[in-house]
Design a protein around this motif. Structure first.
Motif, short mmCIF file in Angstrom:
data_model
loop_
_atom_site.label_atom_id
_atom_site.label_comp_id
_atom_site.label_asym_id
_atom_site.label_seq_id
_atom_site.Cartn_x
_atom_site.Cartn_y
_atom_site.Cartn_z
N SER A 45 12.43 6.43 -10.08
CA SER A 45 13.86 6.11 -9.91
C SER A 45 14.10 5.11 -8.79
N GLY A 46 13.28 4.07 -8.78
CA GLY A 46 13.47 3.01 -7.80
C GLY A 46 13.30 3.47 -6.37
N GLY A 47 12.50 4.50 -6.17
CA GLY A 47 12.25 5.02 -4.83
C GLY A 47 13.19 6.12 -4.40
N HIS A 48 14.11 6.51 -5.27
CA HIS A 48 15.11 7.51 -4.90
C HIS A 48 14.65 8.94 -5.20
N ASP A 49 13.59 9.12 -5.94
CA ASP A 49 13.12 10.45 -6.33
C ASP A 49 11.99 10.86 -5.38
N ALA A 50 12.28 11.78 -4.49
CA ALA A 50 11.28 12.22 -3.51
C ALA A 50 10.21 13.12 -4.12
N LEU A 51 10.41 13.57 -5.34
CA LEU A 51 9.48 14.52 -5.95
C LEU A 51 8.43 13.87 -6.84
N ARG A 52 8.64 12.58 -7.21
CA ARG A 52 7.74 11.95 -8.18
C ARG A 52 7.16 10.64 -7.69
N PHE A 53 5.87 10.51 -7.92
CA PHE A 53 5.18 9.24 -7.76
C PHE A 53 4.95 8.65 -9.14
N ILE A 54 4.48 7.40 -9.17
CA ILE A 54 4.19 6.70 -10.42
C ILE A 54 2.67 6.62 -10.58
N GLY A 55 2.19 7.07 -11.74
CA GLY A 55 0.77 6.99 -12.06
C GLY A 55 0.37 5.55 -12.38
N ASP A 56 -0.83 5.18 -11.97
CA ASP A 56 -1.33 3.82 -12.15
C ASP A 56 -1.95 3.66 -13.54
N LEU A 57 -1.28 2.92 -14.40
CA LEU A 57 -1.75 2.72 -15.77
C LEU A 57 -3.05 1.93 -15.84
N ARG A 58 -3.50 1.38 -14.71
CA ARG A 58 -4.78 0.66 -14.66
C ARG A 58 -5.94 1.58 -14.30
N ASN A 59 -5.63 2.77 -13.81
CA ASN A 59 -6.67 3.69 -13.35
C ASN A 59 -7.29 4.43 -14.54
N PRO A 60 -8.60 4.26 -14.77
CA PRO A 60 -9.24 4.88 -15.94
C PRO A 60 -9.11 6.41 -15.97
N GLU A 61 -9.12 7.05 -14.82
CA GLU A 61 -8.97 8.51 -14.79
C GLU A 61 -7.56 8.93 -15.20
N GLY A 72 0.79 -1.23 0.00
CA GLY A 72 0.00 0.00 0.00
C GLY A 72 0.82 1.28 0.00
N VAL A 73 2.11 1.17 -0.25
CA VAL A 73 3.00 2.33 -0.28
C VAL A 73 3.12 2.80 -1.73
N PRO A 74 2.98 4.11 -1.98
CA PRO A 74 3.11 4.61 -3.35
C PRO A 74 4.50 4.34 -3.93
N TYR A 75 4.50 3.88 -5.18
CA TYR A 75 5.77 3.74 -5.89
C TYR A 75 6.32 5.12 -6.18
N ARG A 76 7.61 5.26 -6.02
CA ARG A 76 8.30 6.50 -6.37
C ARG A 76 9.17 6.24 -7.60
N TRP A 98 5.98 -1.77 -11.47
CA TRP A 98 4.71 -1.10 -11.25
C TRP A 98 3.67 -1.32 -12.34
N ALA A 99 4.05 -2.00 -13.41
CA ALA A 99 3.10 -2.26 -14.49
C ALA A 99 3.39 -3.63 -15.10
N SER A 100 2.51 -4.57 -14.85
CA SER A 100 2.68 -5.90 -15.42
C SER A 100 2.58 -5.83 -16.94
N ASP A 101 2.94 -6.91 -17.60
CA ASP A 101 2.78 -6.97 -19.05
C ASP A 101 1.33 -6.71 -19.44
N GLU A 102 0.39 -7.31 -18.71
CA GLU A 102 -1.03 -7.14 -19.01
C GLU A 102 -1.46 -5.69 -18.85
N THR A 103 -0.97 -5.04 -17.78
CA THR A 103 -1.29 -3.62 -17.55
C THR A 103 -0.72 -2.77 -18.67
N THR A 104 0.52 -3.03 -19.03
CA THR A 104 1.17 -2.26 -20.10
C THR A 104 0.45 -2.46 -21.42
N LYS A 105 0.09 -3.70 -21.74
CA LYS A 105 -0.65 -3.98 -22.98
C LYS A 105 -1.99 -3.25 -22.99
#
Length: 180
Positions: free
Chosen positions: A78-94, A72-76, A124-131
């Motif tokens: 650069s492998g968690g090293h970038d304090a300024l950026r989160f990763i958007g969820d490619l599964r989220n329709p919005e 339940g922790v947000p992905y950041r 953060w994105a499985s093959d199925e999510t990416t496809k």
């Protein structure tokens, strides 16, 4: 004089639309100048990057667009090293709709191609999510924008991920190091 025929320039890196407005205007100006010299131009976009300090102020609902790890922790970035950026969820329709709007803006500006950076990280994105994401993007481009703009990315050439390249018109392999 250098016989350059194709370049890519940054259009959107994951800041809010308000904060990127100046960049979008500059990109359109550069695009116009390059086209005047017969140079094709790709727009760079990172469809997973959320610079949270900028983005959440303008789009507060985007806090629900962040992909979470199994704990339940947000992905950041650069492998968690970038304090300024989160990763958007490619599964989220919005989130996908937001990215489609960015792509629509790129098409409307007259770019010749789109470089989708960082879409295929298996953390953060499985093959199925990416496809599914790339299918949604292509459907939007073809069916809603009525465009055939080429897409390329850096999904890589390793055997376990190479199949994803079928969604691209061409690929860029940076071997996961900074280009150049």
């Amino acid at each position: 004089q250098a016989h350059i025929t194709f370049v890519w320039i940054t259009y959107t890196a994951g800041f809010s639309r308000k904060d990127e407005a100046t960049q979008h205007a500059a990109a359109r100006e550069i695009l116009s100048k390059l086209h005047a010299h017969g140079i094709k131009v790709a727009a760079y976009m990172c469809p997973v990057s959320i610079f949270w300090q900028s983005f959440f102020q303008e789009t507060p609902q985007a806090v629900r667009w962040v992909v979470l790890d199994p704990k339940g922790v947000p992905y950041r970035y650069s492998g968690g090293h970038d304090a300024l950026r989160f990763i958007g969820d490619l599964r989220n329709p919005e989130w996908v709709k937001y990215q489609q709007q960015q792509i629509g803006s790129i098409i409307d500006a007259g770019f010749d191609a789109i470089f989708l950076d960082n879409v295929g990280n298996p953390s953060w994105a499985s093959d199925e999510t990416t496809k599914a994401f790339l299918t949604d993007v292509r459907n939007y481009i073809h069916n809603e924008k009525h465009s055939n703009i080429p897409l390329f990315t850096n999904l890589g050439l390793s055997p376990d991920r190479a199949e994803l390249n079928r969604f691209m018109n061409f690929t860029f392999d940076e071997k996961w190091h900074e280009p150049g």
